[in-house]
Design a protein around this motif. Sequence first.
Motif, short mmCIF file in Angstrom:
data_model
loop_
_atom_site.label_atom_id
_atom_site.label_comp_id
_atom_site.label_asym_id
_atom_site.label_seq_id
_atom_site.Cartn_x
_atom_site.Cartn_y
_atom_site.Cartn_z
N UNK A 1 24.45 9.03 -32.05
CA UNK A 1 23.09 9.29 -31.59
C UNK A 1 22.71 10.73 -31.89
N UNK A 2 21.49 11.07 -31.59
CA UNK A 2 20.97 12.41 -31.80
C UNK A 2 20.40 12.92 -30.49
N UNK A 3 20.43 14.24 -30.31
CA UNK A 3 19.84 14.86 -29.13
C UNK A 3 18.82 15.89 -29.58
N UNK A 4 17.61 15.77 -29.05
CA UNK A 4 16.60 16.80 -29.26
C UNK A 4 16.86 17.87 -28.22
N UNK A 5 17.11 19.09 -28.69
CA UNK A 5 17.56 20.16 -27.80
C UNK A 5 16.45 21.13 -27.40
N UNK A 6 15.42 21.24 -28.21
CA UNK A 6 14.32 22.13 -27.85
C UNK A 6 13.06 21.75 -28.61
N UNK A 7 11.94 22.10 -28.01
CA UNK A 7 10.63 21.82 -28.61
C UNK A 7 9.83 23.12 -28.60
N UNK A 8 9.44 23.57 -29.78
CA UNK A 8 8.56 24.73 -29.89
C UNK A 8 7.14 24.20 -30.07
N UNK A 9 6.22 24.74 -29.27
CA UNK A 9 4.83 24.27 -29.26
C UNK A 9 3.89 25.42 -29.61
N UNK A 10 2.93 25.12 -30.46
CA UNK A 10 1.90 26.06 -30.86
C UNK A 10 1.10 26.49 -29.62
N UNK A 11 0.93 27.79 -29.44
CA UNK A 11 0.11 28.31 -28.34
C UNK A 11 -1.02 29.19 -28.84
N UNK A 12 -1.30 29.11 -30.14
CA UNK A 12 -2.44 29.83 -30.70
C UNK A 12 -3.71 29.10 -30.24
N UNK A 13 -4.47 29.73 -29.33
CA UNK A 13 -5.62 29.09 -28.70
C UNK A 13 -6.61 28.52 -29.70
N UNK A 14 -6.82 29.19 -30.81
CA UNK A 14 -7.80 28.72 -31.80
C UNK A 14 -7.28 27.54 -32.61
N UNK A 15 -5.97 27.29 -32.57
CA UNK A 15 -5.39 26.19 -33.34
C UNK A 15 -5.09 24.98 -32.45
N UNK A 16 -4.65 25.24 -31.22
CA UNK A 16 -4.22 24.17 -30.32
C UNK A 16 -4.50 24.64 -28.90
N UNK A 17 -5.37 23.97 -28.21
CA UNK A 17 -5.86 24.46 -26.93
C UNK A 17 -4.98 24.22 -25.72
N UNK A 18 -3.92 23.47 -25.85
CA UNK A 18 -3.10 23.15 -24.69
C UNK A 18 -2.18 24.30 -24.32
N UNK A 19 -1.99 24.45 -23.00
CA UNK A 19 -0.99 25.40 -22.48
C UNK A 19 -0.12 24.72 -21.43
N UNK A 20 -0.17 23.40 -21.40
CA UNK A 20 0.53 22.60 -20.38
C UNK A 20 1.81 22.02 -20.98
N UNK A 21 2.95 22.57 -20.59
CA UNK A 21 4.23 22.11 -21.14
C UNK A 21 4.47 20.62 -20.90
N UNK A 22 4.16 20.12 -19.71
CA UNK A 22 4.39 18.70 -19.41
C UNK A 22 3.57 17.82 -20.35
N UNK A 23 2.31 18.17 -20.54
CA UNK A 23 1.45 17.42 -21.45
C UNK A 23 2.00 17.46 -22.87
N UNK A 24 2.41 18.64 -23.32
CA UNK A 24 2.87 18.79 -24.70
C UNK A 24 4.17 18.04 -24.96
N UNK A 25 5.10 18.09 -24.01
CA UNK A 25 6.35 17.33 -24.16
C UNK A 25 6.02 15.84 -24.21
N UNK A 26 5.12 15.39 -23.34
CA UNK A 26 4.75 13.97 -23.31
C UNK A 26 4.08 13.55 -24.62
N UNK A 27 3.18 14.39 -25.15
CA UNK A 27 2.52 14.04 -26.42
C UNK A 27 3.54 13.98 -27.55
N UNK A 28 4.42 14.96 -27.63
CA UNK A 28 5.46 14.94 -28.66
C UNK A 28 6.31 13.67 -28.54
N UNK A 29 6.76 13.36 -27.32
CA UNK A 29 7.61 12.18 -27.14
C UNK A 29 6.85 10.88 -27.38
N UNK A 30 5.56 10.85 -27.07
CA UNK A 30 4.75 9.66 -27.36
C UNK A 30 4.66 9.45 -28.87
#
Length: 150
Positions: free
Chosen positions: A102-131
């Motif tokens: 199996x594989x393990x995802x160990x970390x997720x880096x998320x864009x926080x450049x406001x003009x590129x991606x408006x989210x700052x909510x880690x829970x939302x971003x992890x959920x979107x990535x996993x979805x």
Amino acid sequence: MMWKLGAGNSAKRFNGENPIPEKTEVATEDSWKTLPMPDSNTTIPMDVVISREAMDIVKMGHIPSAMEDHWFMYCDDDTIRYYRSWTGICIFVAKFEECGEQYTITELTVNREQEQYGSTDNEHDVALFLALLTEEFGGDASEFWKIVLK
């Protein structure tokens, strides 16, 4: 709503269709015009296990086949990279490790450049990535979408 979020083929489930497109080409860095992850980002520790079978599908990547499919994704040796297909903006970079069968995802880096991606909510971003990731290999992402849509 799933098309609005850029879930792409996953919306086919509502019509009883198979949401997983037949993958005949492996996506690479050169398959799409992309921009690098900006310096303004955050890294979230993760411990998400994915089966070898699922990861084999993920490693094929995702090349959008329709304008409504808002995501491009490719993998390299230890990284999954998601970009917005219309702009090439990098939103997610996930590190993974092979652990036996199996594989393990160990970390997720998320864009926080406001003009590129408006989210700052880690829970939302992890959920979107996993979805997005779960939909990619045909898994049930409904619990992740509930978090994204709230």
